[in-house]
Motif scaffolding. Structure first.
Motif, short mmCIF file in Angstrom:
data_model
loop_
_atom_site.label_atom_id
_atom_site.label_comp_id
_atom_site.label_asym_id
_atom_site.label_seq_id
_atom_site.Cartn_x
_atom_site.Cartn_y
_atom_site.Cartn_z
N LEU A 182 -0.17 1.64 -11.51
CA LEU A 182 0.01 1.87 -12.94
C LEU A 182 -1.22 1.44 -13.72
O LEU A 182 -1.66 2.12 -14.67
N LEU A 183 -1.81 0.30 -13.34
CA LEU A 183 -3.02 -0.16 -14.02
C LEU A 183 -4.15 0.85 -13.85
O LEU A 183 -4.87 1.18 -14.83
N LEU A 184 -4.33 1.37 -12.63
CA LEU A 184 -5.36 2.37 -12.41
C LEU A 184 -5.07 3.65 -13.20
O LEU A 184 -5.98 4.28 -13.76
N PHE A 185 -3.81 4.02 -13.29
CA PHE A 185 -3.41 5.22 -14.04
C PHE A 185 -3.76 5.06 -15.52
O PHE A 185 -4.30 5.99 -16.15
N GLU A 214 11.44 -10.35 -1.03
CA GLU A 214 10.06 -10.37 -0.54
C GLU A 214 9.51 -8.96 -0.40
O GLU A 214 8.36 -8.68 -0.79
N ILE A 215 10.32 -8.05 0.13
CA ILE A 215 9.89 -6.66 0.27
C ILE A 215 9.72 -6.01 -1.10
O ILE A 215 8.73 -5.31 -1.38
N ALA A 216 10.69 -6.24 -2.00
CA ALA A 216 10.63 -5.63 -3.33
C ALA A 216 9.44 -6.16 -4.12
O ALA A 216 8.82 -5.41 -4.90
N LEU A 217 9.10 -7.42 -3.94
CA LEU A 217 7.95 -7.98 -4.66
C LEU A 217 6.65 -7.32 -4.22
O LEU A 217 5.78 -7.02 -5.06
N ALA A 218 6.52 -7.06 -2.93
CA ALA A 218 5.33 -6.36 -2.45
C ALA A 218 5.25 -4.95 -3.04
O ALA A 218 4.18 -4.49 -3.47
N CYS A 219 6.38 -4.27 -3.09
CA CYS A 219 6.40 -2.92 -3.68
C CYS A 219 6.07 -2.97 -5.16
O CYS A 219 5.36 -2.09 -5.68
N ALA A 220 6.59 -3.97 -5.87
CA ALA A 220 6.32 -4.08 -7.30
C ALA A 220 4.84 -4.32 -7.57
O ALA A 220 4.26 -3.73 -8.50
N LEU A 221 4.21 -5.16 -6.76
CA LEU A 221 2.78 -5.42 -6.98
C LEU A 221 1.94 -4.17 -6.67
O LEU A 221 0.99 -3.86 -7.38
N GLY A 222 2.29 -3.45 -5.60
CA GLY A 222 1.56 -2.22 -5.30
C GLY A 222 1.73 -1.18 -6.39
O GLY A 222 0.77 -0.52 -6.79
N GLY A 224 0.80 -1.21 0.00
CA GLY A 224 0.00 0.00 0.00
C GLY A 224 0.84 1.27 0.00
O GLY A 224 0.54 2.23 -0.72
N ALA A 225 1.91 1.28 0.80
CA ALA A 225 2.78 2.46 0.82
C ALA A 225 3.45 2.66 -0.54
O ALA A 225 3.56 3.79 -1.04
N ALA A 226 3.91 1.57 -1.15
CA ALA A 226 4.52 1.69 -2.48
C ALA A 226 3.51 2.15 -3.51
O ALA A 226 3.85 2.92 -4.43
N ALA A 227 2.26 1.72 -3.38
CA ALA A 227 1.23 2.16 -4.33
C ALA A 227 0.98 3.66 -4.22
O ALA A 227 0.80 4.34 -5.24
N VAL A 228 0.99 4.20 -3.00
CA VAL A 228 0.78 5.64 -2.83
C VAL A 228 1.95 6.42 -3.41
O VAL A 228 1.77 7.45 -4.10
#
Length: 379
Positions: free
Chosen positions: A112-115, A99-107, A23-27
């Motif tokens: 990007l999809l919403l954009f 594991e951390i980077a994968l969560a950031c990539a998915l967020g 969520g933080a990476a998505a924001v």
């Protein structure tokens, strides 16, 4: 396959950590894509918009680092199994960072999809300038921007994990130097320099013409001397958080302590070096938000929505990082708590110990945070 196996074994805390990271990476990705959309619609001022993305990006990196360091303490069996399978310390570090980077990539990917969906003639006129509606979008631009949060969080996580924390059977980490009067005196020159700069900026001969530094978000202008002085003073108070926590722990055990005071004081003294930094970060962020809120209410200024979201994201990352560090410390004390339980220690004693440590730490934070607010140059 390794990360799929991890996901199947996730507990509630692991899922919460993963969702918070994503969520933080998505924001942050939304901030970066907004800066890109604005740059496409209005080419001037692009670097300034990207600079606004640095504070939340730093907050996400800080949370990723603290969360990654807490993984070995929360899952010692996972690290033991990897070490038994012949996985070296470098690869264990990369697996945790991955594991951390994968969560950031998915967020970031969801953002990007919403954009892209909003750019497909769905967004209204109010969002047209933020997403660059009607302007061709270079393919490499969003991909490059969204790779930044993933790489920054992954590197921060990899650098935070320590080898002695990840590999069972390795020699214990050498004891940290004990907090002493010398360590307490080190930040004093910074504090004195900061107070001196503030006094110079607030001298009787100073005029409003010296307040040439415009602050964002509708905050009043200030002088460089006042802002630099407050920054130095706040940094000194942040550096004092850990030593003051250790001092509070020592004061708790003076003069024939009871078992409650002894357990609380010893635990607080031992945890102060690792607990001081996240507490100092949380105190500093809270002080900044309180100062901004006070000035907005005093001047009846509308709070910019983007600045408010950034502030809330930074505060959430600071709180989550503190929670991750507390879980890490709890995992390190698992053996001690097991021994106390076998000795028949009453549950009320352990609860009272926790409450006494929280009271001592809260007193320290009230002192450092209150002084940070009192030295604020915005009047």
């Amino acid at each position: 396959m390794y990360y799929l196996g991890l996901a199947r074994g996730y507990r509630a805390l692991d899922l919460a950590r993963w969702l918070l990271t994503a969520g933080a990476a998505a924001v942050v990705a939304a901030f970066l894509l907004r800066a890109l959309g604005r740059a496409l619609a209005e080419p001037t001022g692009g670097p300034d918009r990207l600079l606004w993305c640095l504070p939340p990006l730093a907050a996400v990196a800080w949370f990723a680092a603290v969360a990654a360091r807490a993984v070995p303490a929360q899952h010692p069996e996972r690290i033991t199994g990897l070490a038994a399978a012949g996985v070296g310390p470098g690869r264990i570090r990369l697996l945790i960072a991955g594991e951390i980077a994968l969560a950031c990539a998915l967020g970031s990917g969801l953002t990007l999809l919403l954009f892209l969906v909003l750019r497909n003639d769905i967004a209204g006129p109010s969002l047209a300038a933020d997403i660059g509606m009607g302007v061709p979008l270079p393919v490499a631009a969003p991909v490059t921007l969204l790779a930044v949060p993933t790489l920054v969080a992954g590197v921060a996580a990899a650098c935070a994990v320590r080898f002695p924390d990840t590999l069972p059977g390795r020699p214990a980490e050498p004891a940290r130097p004990r907090w002493s009067a010398r360590r307490l005196a080190l930040p004093a020159p910074l504090l004195l320099a900061g107070i001196g700069l503030e006094l110079y900026g607030l001298r009787p001969g100073a005029t409003d013409a010296e307040r040439t530094l415009d602050l964002p978000g509708g905050l009043p202008a200030t002088s460089p001397a006042l802002l630099a002085g407050w920054t130095l003073a706040a940094l000194a108070l942040a550096l004092w958080t850990g030593p003051l926590l250790a001092l509070a722990g020592r004061l708790t055990v003076i003069r024939r302590p009871s078992p409650l005071r002894l357990l609380a004081g010893r635990a607080l003294t031992a945890q102060a070096p690792r607990l001081g930094t996240p507490l100092a970060v949380l105190t500093g962020v809270s002080a900044l938000l309180l100062v901004a809120g006070r000035e907005w209410s005093r001047h009846d200024t509308d709070v910019p929505a983007l600045l408010l979201v950034e502030g809330l994201l930074i505060l959430a990352c600071a709180v989550a990082a503190l929670a991750a560090r507390l879980l890490e410390l709890r995992g390190d004390r698992r053996d001690t708590l097991a021994v106390l339980d076998r000795l028949g220690t009453p549950a009320g004693l352990l609860t009272g110990t926790l409450a006494l440590r929280a009271l001592a730490a809260g007193t320290v934070l009230l002192v450092t945070g209150g002084l940070t607010l009192a030295l604020c140059p915005l009047r």
